[in-house]
Design a protein around this motif. Structure first.
Motif, PDB file in Angstrom:
ATOM      1  N   ALA A 124      45.080 -55.958 -12.430  1.00 55.80           N
ATOM      2  CA  ALA A 124      43.613 -56.595 -12.602  1.00 55.80           C
ATOM      3  C   ALA A 124      43.352 -56.871 -13.813  1.00 55.80           C
ATOM      4  O   ALA A 124      42.320 -57.830 -14.091  1.00 55.80           O
ATOM      5  N   SER A 125      44.163 -56.692 -14.953  1.00 55.80           N
ATOM      6  CA  SER A 125      43.518 -57.086 -16.110  1.00 55.80           C
ATOM      7  C   SER A 125      43.694 -58.619 -16.624  1.00 55.80           C
ATOM      8  O   SER A 125      43.333 -59.264 -17.380  1.00 55.80           O
ATOM      9  N   LEU A 126      44.653 -59.334 -15.583  1.00 53.02           N
ATOM     10  CA  LEU A 126      44.790 -60.715 -15.701  1.00 53.02           C
ATOM     11  C   LEU A 126      43.570 -61.499 -15.233  1.00 53.02           C
ATOM     12  O   LEU A 126      43.372 -62.566 -15.506  1.00 53.02           O
ATOM     13  N   PHE A 127      42.488 -60.699 -14.686  1.00 55.24           N
ATOM     14  CA  PHE A 127      41.342 -61.116 -14.114  1.00 55.24           C
ATOM     15  C   PHE A 127      40.066 -61.130 -15.199  1.00 55.24           C
ATOM     16  O   PHE A 127      38.927 -61.026 -14.770  1.00 55.24           O
ATOM     17  N   ASP A 128      40.409 -60.861 -16.500  1.00 57.90           N
ATOM     18  CA  ASP A 128      39.427 -60.572 -17.525  1.00 57.90           C
ATOM     19  C   ASP A 128      39.062 -62.244 -17.820  1.00 57.90           C
ATOM     20  O   ASP A 128      39.124 -63.092 -17.253  1.00 57.90           O
ATOM     21  N   GLY A 129      38.263 -62.212 -18.835  1.00 59.48           N
ATOM     22  CA  GLY A 129      37.826 -63.532 -19.580  1.00 59.48           C
ATOM     23  C   GLY A 129      38.522 -64.694 -19.870  1.00 59.48           C
ATOM     24  O   GLY A 129      38.355 -65.580 -20.288  1.00 59.48           O
ATOM     25  N   ARG A 130      39.910 -64.369 -19.962  1.00 57.35           N
ATOM     26  CA  ARG A 130      41.009 -65.161 -20.731  1.00 57.35           C
ATOM     27  C   ARG A 130      41.285 -66.431 -20.024  1.00 57.35           C
ATOM     28  O   ARG A 130      41.370 -67.504 -20.653  1.00 57.35           O
ATOM     29  N   PHE A 131      41.149 -66.398 -18.801  1.00 62.22           N
ATOM     30  CA  PHE A 131      41.848 -67.469 -17.935  1.00 62.22           C
ATOM     31  C   PHE A 131      40.850 -68.266 -16.890  1.00 62.22           C
ATOM     32  O   PHE A 131      41.070 -68.845 -15.869  1.00 62.22           O
ATOM     33  N   GLY A 132      39.623 -67.586 -16.997  1.00 59.26           N
ATOM     34  CA  GLY A 132      38.469 -67.949 -16.014  1.00 59.26           C
ATOM     35  C   GLY A 132      38.597 -67.511 -14.407  1.00 59.26           C
ATOM     36  O   GLY A 132      38.285 -68.179 -13.593  1.00 59.26           O
ATOM     37  N   LEU A 133      39.467 -66.530 -14.618  1.00 63.43           N
ATOM     38  CA  LEU A 133      39.766 -65.751 -13.210  1.00 63.43           C
ATOM     39  C   LEU A 133      38.705 -64.664 -12.740  1.00 63.43           C
ATOM     40  O   LEU A 133      39.092 -63.985 -11.707  1.00 63.43           O
ATOM     41  N   ALA A 134      37.801 -64.212 -13.417  1.00 65.08           N
ATOM     42  CA  ALA A 134      37.018 -62.887 -13.481  1.00 65.08           C
ATOM     43  C   ALA A 134      36.436 -63.044 -11.838  1.00 65.08           C
ATOM     44  O   ALA A 134      36.464 -61.903 -11.308  1.00 65.08           O
ATOM     45  N   GLY A 135      35.814 -64.093 -11.422  1.00 65.89           N
ATOM     46  CA  GLY A 135      35.314 -64.280 -10.347  1.00 65.89           C
ATOM     47  C   GLY A 135      36.271 -64.210  -8.994  1.00 65.89           C
ATOM     48  O   GLY A 135      35.866 -64.125  -7.869  1.00 65.89           O
ATOM     49  N   ARG A 136      37.642 -64.250  -9.262  1.00 68.96           N
ATOM     50  CA  ARG A 136      38.499 -64.566  -8.510  1.00 68.96           C
ATOM     51  C   ARG A 136      39.229 -63.095  -8.320  1.00 68.96           C
ATOM     52  O   ARG A 136      40.389 -63.123  -7.388  1.00 68.96           O
ATOM     53  N   ARG A 137      38.989 -62.047  -9.014  1.00 66.49           N
ATOM     54  CA  ARG A 137      39.785 -60.630  -8.738  1.00 66.49           C
ATOM     55  C   ARG A 137      39.452 -60.297  -7.157  1.00 66.49           C
ATOM     56  O   ARG A 137      38.487 -59.989  -6.976  1.00 66.49           O
ATOM     57  N   PRO A 138      40.603 -59.870  -6.631  1.00 69.90           N
ATOM     58  CA  PRO A 138      40.525 -59.094  -5.356  1.00 69.90           C
ATOM     59  C   PRO A 138      39.804 -57.828  -5.481  1.00 69.90           C
ATOM     60  O   PRO A 138      40.242 -57.142  -6.373  1.00 69.90           O
ATOM     61  N   PRO A 139      38.724 -57.646  -4.503  1.00 73.85           N
ATOM     62  CA  PRO A 139      38.156 -56.549  -4.686  1.00 73.85           C
ATOM     63  C   PRO A 139      38.798 -55.161  -4.737  1.00 73.85           C
ATOM     64  O   PRO A 139      38.534 -54.102  -5.394  1.00 73.85           O
ATOM     65  N   ARG A 140      39.868 -55.224  -4.049  1.00 70.56           N
ATOM     66  CA  ARG A 140      40.733 -53.883  -3.802  1.00 70.56           C
ATOM     67  C   ARG A 140      41.929 -53.875  -4.743  1.00 70.56           C
ATOM     68  O   ARG A 140      42.498 -53.033  -5.052  1.00 70.56           O
ATOM     69  N   LEU A 141      41.781 -54.727  -5.965  1.00 67.27           N
ATOM     70  CA  LEU A 141      42.746 -54.695  -7.006  1.00 67.27           C
ATOM     71  C   LEU A 141      41.975 -54.126  -8.246  1.00 67.27           C
ATOM     72  O   LEU A 141      41.148 -54.777  -8.806  1.00 67.27           O
ATOM     73  N   THR A 142      42.116 -53.017  -8.618  1.00 66.94           N
ATOM     74  CA  THR A 142      41.740 -52.164  -9.830  1.00 66.94           C
ATOM     75  C   THR A 142      42.871 -51.833 -10.771  1.00 66.94           C
ATOM     76  O   THR A 142      43.901 -51.876 -10.433  1.00 66.94           O
TER      77      THR A 142
END
Length: 390
Positions: A124-142
């Motif tokens: 889940a931490s890959l989807f923070d603000g570093r790479f522009g992926l925040a809106g692409r985190r699968p909802p079930r990945l926490t």
């Protein structure tokens, strides 16, 4: 910074451009052999999930230190290319007179093919603000929470990427990890690593964990994996739990108490109301837990009711042994991994049922994490995470 960027350029050129740095020489392996190996790597799903566990494994979590999305994409392409090369086998290309060797040489002059499984995931931490992926985190990945009875050490938890390398021989795993670490240096660094092993069946049936009991008897049948394990795009969700077993304490309690804690006979693996390892326990015939206690591990984990049927997981357990701790106690236990379509309704549902079970006096979960195992690599033009990063 200049040195880091120079290394990145060199590492990515070696990894993606392929073959220039430690890939398989076309003259070294026949085309038929290479095609057979590549068919094992490519597919809708990644390898290492459905397959029976191999004797040796390492589970590694990485922090991504790439600076932007382009470098992250290069990193994923590099991991893909190295996995393709390492699982295919062959003779590494030669290096120049003054250049470092293209391969560590741990496996000798030729890398055996078909003896390695590589399974990669993202946290889940890959989807923070570093790479522009925040809106692409699968909802079930926490991020994995701390459950009751846990003793989590932050240094052993979570990660941006996960990688599991499994093989028949330990040196194959070591060789693969060194190769991937070398080619991704400057873009990812290891956060934690745990080595594991699977014992051969003794005397038969499912392998045993270090408590002496068979581990994974009640896994779903292959026909159920599409419903319970694989997501619609070919991925799955991985839970890793690093669980220390207090084996010296466990070894001092009677066999009857051990078997009642687990709910199975230690020697045969059969449920306490059965004769064979794969006999289904008859919970409905024992509603008060006279034979299999209501608090036993197998009864809480899988009550075998209509309500619990959807929470079944594909369990893969690996033993670990890290020697002794500072107090002189044996430091060994279980690298628990499991796969499912939905962590909250599967693993977490099971975990909540297990709260305060008698077994918690003998185990200490201290690390691990949640990861999305990416869909498989379809062909030579595809790479891990392509749909995510496109």
């Amino acid at each position: 910074m200049t040195d880091r960027r120079s290394f990145l350029r060199g590492a990515f050129a070696a990894g993606v451009g392929g073959v220039a740095a430690a890939s398989v020489s076309g003259a070294a392996a026949s085309e038929a052999k290479e095609d057979t190996a590549l068919r094992g790597f490519h597919g809708v799903h990644q390898a290492g999930v459905e397959e029976s566990p191999l004797p040796r494994t390492t589970v590694v979590a990485f922090d991504v230190i790439a600076e932007n999305r382009r470098e992250l994409t290069d990193l994923m392409r590099t991991i893909t290319e190295r996995a393709r090369v390492l699982t295919s086998g062959g003779v590494p290309d030669g290096a120049g007179i003054t250049a470092p060797p293209a391969d560590s040489g741990v496996l000798g002059p030729a890398v055996p093919g078909g003896n390695l499984l590589v399974t990669a995931g993202v946290g889940a931490s890959l989807f923070d603000g570093r790479f522009g992926l925040a809106g692409r985190r699968p909802p079930r990945l926490t991020t994995m929470p701390t459950f009751p009875n846990d003793a989590l050490d932050p240094a052993w938890c979570h990660g941006d990427l996960s990688l599991q390398l499994s093989a028949r021989d330990e040196d194959t795993v070591v060789h693969a990890l060194r190769d991937i670490a070398r080619h991704t240096r400057g873009a990812a660094q290891i956060r934690w690593k745990m080595d594991g092993f699977v014992s051969p069946p003794r005397p038969s049936g499912t392998p045993r964990n270090l408590l002496g009991f068979r581990d994974g008897t009640a896994n779903p049948a292959p026909a159920d994996l599409g419903r319970l394990v694989w997501t619609d795009d070919g991925g799955t969700y991985l839970v890793v739990r690093l669980i220390r077993m207090l084996v010296e304490f466990w070894d001092r309690i009677g066999i009857t108490e051990q078997e009642q804690i687990i709910g199975r006979a230690r020697d045969t693996g059969a449920p306490l109301d059965g004769d064979d390892e794969f006999d289904p326990p008859r919970f409905t015939a024992d509603p008060i837990g006279k034979i299999i206690p209501l608090t036993s591990h197998i009864r809480l984990a899988n009550p075998r009711t209509a309500q619990s049927a959807g929470s079944r997981i594909l369990r893969r357990g690996f033993n670990y042994d890290r020697g002794v701790d500072a107090a002189g106690d044996l430091d060994m236990g279980l690298v628990f991994t499991c796969y499912q379509r939905d962590i909250p309704s599967q693993f977490e549902a099971v975990q909540h049922r297990l709260k305060d079970e008698p077994l918690v006096d003998y185990v200490r979960p201290f690390g691990g994490g949640y990861f999305l195992v990416l869909p498989g690599v379809r062909d030579g033009g595809d790479f891990l995470g392509r749909a995510l990063l496109a």
